[in-house]
Design a protein around this motif. Structure first.
Motif, PDB file in Angstrom:
ATOM      1  N   ASP A 130       0.937  -1.202   0.209  1.00  0.00           N
ATOM      2  CA  ASP A 130      -0.362  -0.016   0.004  1.00  0.00           C
ATOM      3  C   ASP A 130       1.170   1.391   0.347  1.00  0.00           C
ATOM      4  OD1 ASP A 130       0.595   0.697   3.057  1.00  0.00           O
ATOM      5  OD2 ASP A 130      -1.190   0.142   3.414  1.00  0.00           O
ATOM      6  N   ILE A 131       0.101   2.572  -0.323  1.00  0.00           N
ATOM      7  CA  ILE A 131       1.158   3.540  -0.018  1.00  0.00           C
ATOM      8  C   ILE A 131       1.907   4.494   0.811  1.00  0.00           C
ATOM      9  CG2 ILE A 131      -0.781   4.750   1.208  1.00  0.00           C
ATOM     10  CD1 ILE A 131       1.173   6.111  -2.065  1.00  0.00           C
ATOM     11  N   LEU A 132       1.345   3.510   2.079  1.00  0.00           N
ATOM     12  CA  LEU A 132       2.701   3.797   3.218  1.00  0.00           C
ATOM     13  C   LEU A 132       4.119   2.161   3.113  1.00  0.00           C
ATOM     14  CD1 LEU A 132       0.444   5.039   6.302  1.00  0.00           C
ATOM     15  CD2 LEU A 132       1.726   5.911   4.585  1.00  0.00           C
ATOM     16  N   GLY A 133       3.883   1.300   2.236  1.00  0.00           N
ATOM     17  CA  GLY A 133       4.705   0.439   1.832  1.00  0.00           C
ATOM     18  C   GLY A 133       4.254  -0.948   2.833  1.00  0.00           C
ATOM     19  N   ARG A 134       3.406  -1.227   3.338  1.00  0.00           N
ATOM     20  CA  ARG A 134       2.599  -2.303   4.268  1.00  0.00           C
ATOM     21  C   ARG A 134       2.423  -3.267   2.933  1.00  0.00           C
ATOM     22  NH1 ARG A 134      -1.119   1.011   7.967  1.00  0.00           N
ATOM     23  NH2 ARG A 134      -2.576   1.581   6.162  1.00  0.00           N
ATOM     24  N   ILE A 135       2.244  -4.223   3.527  1.00  0.00           N
ATOM     25  CA  ILE A 135       1.575  -5.584   2.935  1.00  0.00           C
ATOM     26  C   ILE A 135      -0.032  -6.042   3.609  1.00  0.00           C
ATOM     27  CG2 ILE A 135       1.908  -7.385   1.643  1.00  0.00           C
ATOM     28  CD1 ILE A 135       4.914  -6.780   1.751  1.00  0.00           C
ATOM     29  N   PRO A 136      -1.569  -5.676   2.748  1.00  0.00           N
ATOM     30  CA  PRO A 136      -2.449  -6.157   3.145  1.00  0.00           C
ATOM     31  C   PRO A 136      -2.393  -7.457   2.490  1.00  0.00           C
ATOM     32  CG  PRO A 136      -2.606  -4.954   0.845  1.00  0.00           C
ATOM     33  CD  PRO A 136      -0.908  -4.849   1.781  1.00  0.00           C
ATOM     34  N   ASP A 137      -3.631  -7.831   4.092  1.00  0.00           N
ATOM     35  CA  ASP A 137      -3.798  -9.449   3.502  1.00  0.00           C
ATOM     36  C   ASP A 137      -4.862  -9.954   2.196  1.00  0.00           C
ATOM     37  OD1 ASP A 137      -4.721 -12.750   3.924  1.00  0.00           O
ATOM     38  OD2 ASP A 137      -4.786 -11.936   6.282  1.00  0.00           O
ATOM     39  N   LEU A 138      -4.514  -9.617   1.367  1.00  0.00           N
ATOM     40  CA  LEU A 138      -4.673 -10.060   0.427  1.00  0.00           C
ATOM     41  C   LEU A 138      -6.518 -10.754   0.026  1.00  0.00           C
ATOM     42  CD1 LEU A 138      -3.580  -9.264  -3.362  1.00  0.00           C
ATOM     43  CD2 LEU A 138      -5.603  -8.056  -2.250  1.00  0.00           C
ATOM     44  N   ALA A 139      -5.672 -11.874   0.555  1.00  0.00           N
ATOM     45  CA  ALA A 139      -6.666 -13.588   0.456  1.00  0.00           C
ATOM     46  C   ALA A 139      -7.981 -13.104   1.604  1.00  0.00           C
ATOM     47  CB  ALA A 139      -6.013 -14.856   0.823  1.00  0.00           C
TER      48      ALA A 139
END
Length: 452
Positions: A215-224
């Motif tokens: 995301d825009i802050l470099g974090r990785i969301p839980d797409l699943a």
């Protein structure tokens, strides 16, 4: 050829046909504050070519270019090494002058390039199919939202707080004319994205959920997790990737349940170029292919059994009735798509993975150095090559002071979100394979001096 301007009578006749009282009526959608009452103040009416060249050269000399100083900017546009062979090949005459292949029998080379590009993008994004490119990531994002509305016959889209604000702005501009309702929010300075808030916003009227990854802050969301929740309500998941190199290290969005995956391809083969032209990526599940915007190149055989390429799908308004078109895209970023494809071919799968590992390692080194600066906190728990740091004061001022010390020290969140005071101290920083240990040390030292 001489330039023959219209006469006053010509203008009056044209305005009468379209029902406008004056030329000014044609600019009614431009906010009054953005319109000039006359010529640009201070700009001379004319000057010699030599004088203009001298003036523009002097203005350009005031820039601090990406290659002239330690560079840590990202936020959707990334400085990667582009092999010299990419530029050499795209400037070949048969590529440089090629346009939309309306006549496939004389555009086989262009069609084959686009077919190979589609194959690479589909594999990269983890989708069944990909189109022959779009303008850029932000417009591809909007086209995906419009596509989801056509598929679900719903008009409410949930945009996660981690979606790039420029992408949000582009979607909001287009939604004004389509009636789509966009539920948006600003990001919160937390170590992990608030996936639960996104999930809570999904209901039976939701057409799609748009999630940037990372995301825009470099974090990785839980797409699943988000995909499972969206599908339970009959909504589609649109994943947005602004840094395609990340997909050499983290799982492809299509493999995690995303129905449509879009993104910006600039990072591979395309330079920063002062913001464009760039390259939009677009992939989806095969069952949605007839709702996909743009064009699709396919492979076939001719009457003698020889391999050939065709435009398999082209559902744009130049080819079919406007009301049945899936987009109004009139051309595509063909040369940028070629550059992307050449760079991907040079890297190969193993090379992309290696490049991604190098990027992540450089980002880890950068995070460790910045965390050692008094008053600085690294926000992220996980990231690829981009992360957010929290400073003890407004990051906009810090960025300007770093530039005075010849360090281009990232993108301030206050610049991206000027109305969100809670984000003012956030600074988004990026490291790539071009970031050297000396650059990292220069950044750390300069930041210590600015914050002292």
């Amino acid at each position: 050829m001489r330039y023959l301007p219209l006469t006053s009578a010509d203008r009056a006749e044209m305005l009468g046909v379209i029902g406008a009282a004056s030329v000014d009526d044609l600019f009614a959608d431009v906010p009054a504050a953005a319109r000039l009452p006359g010529p640009v103040p201070g700009l001379p009416h004319h000057a010699s070519e030599m004088a203009v060249e001298r003036h523009m050269t002097a203005l350009a000399a005031q820039n601090l270019s990406a290659g002239a100083a330690p560079f840590f900017l990202g936020a959707g546009a990334y400085r990667h090494h582009v092999p010299a062979s990419v530029d050499h090949l795209i400037q070949r005459g048969e590529f440089l002058t090629a346009y939309t292949p309306y006549q496939p029998e004389i555009a086989q080379g262009t069609l084959q390039v686009l077919f190979e590009f589609q194959t690479q993008v589909a594999r990269l994004l983890g989708t069944d199919v990909a189109n022959a490119s779009m303008y850029d990531g932000s417009t591809a994002c909007w086209e995906a939202i419009a596509m989801a509305a056509r598929i679900t016959r719903r008009k409410r889209a949930v945009l996660s707080g981690g979606l790039h604000p420029h992408y949000v702005s582009t979607a909001a501009t287009m939604a004004r004319f389509t009636g789509d309702v966009l539920e948006t929010r600003a990001p919160v300075l937390d170590a992990v994205p608030d996936d639960d808030a996104v999930i809570a916003a999904i209901d039976a009227e939701t057409s799609c959920v748009v999630v940037q990854y990372p995301d825009i802050l470099g974090r990785i969301p839980d797409l699943a997790k988000i995909a499972a929740a969206a599908q339970a309500h009959g909504a589609l998941v649109i994943a947005v990737v602004t840094e395609p190199v990340a997909l050499g290290l983290i799982e492809a969005p299509g493999k995690l349940g995303a129905d449509i995956v879009v993104g910006e391809g600039q990072a591979l083969g395309v330079g920063l170029q002062f913001g464009g032209p760039y390259l939009g990526l677009f992939g989806c599940r095969e069952k949605y292919v007839r709702q996909m915007p743009g064009r699709l190149c396919g492979q076939t055989v001719d009457a003698t059994g020889k391999r050939g390429f065709v435009l398999t799908l082209s559902t744009r308004e130049q080819h079919i009735r406007r009301e049945k078109a899936t987009s109004n895209i009139c051309t595509n970023a063909g040369l940028c798509a070629l550059a992307f494809s050449i760079h991907m071919t040079l890297l190969g799968g193993a090379g992309l993975a290696k490049l991604a590992r190098v990027n992540h390692a450089r980002a880890q080194q950068l995070a460790a150095r910045l965390a050692a600066v008094p008053g600085v906190t690294v926000l992220n728990r996980a990231y690829f090559n981009e992360f957010t740091v929290i400073l003890p004061r407004d990051a906009r001022d810090v960025v300007r002071e770093l530039a005075d010390r010849r360090v281009l020290g990232g993108v301030s969140l206050g610049r991206l979100y000027p109305q969100e005071t809670a984000l003012a101290n956030g600074l988004l920083v990026t490291a790539t394979e071009l970031t050297s240990p000396e650059d990292i040390e220069a950044f750390g030292t300069a930041l210590e001096g600015v914050l002292a």
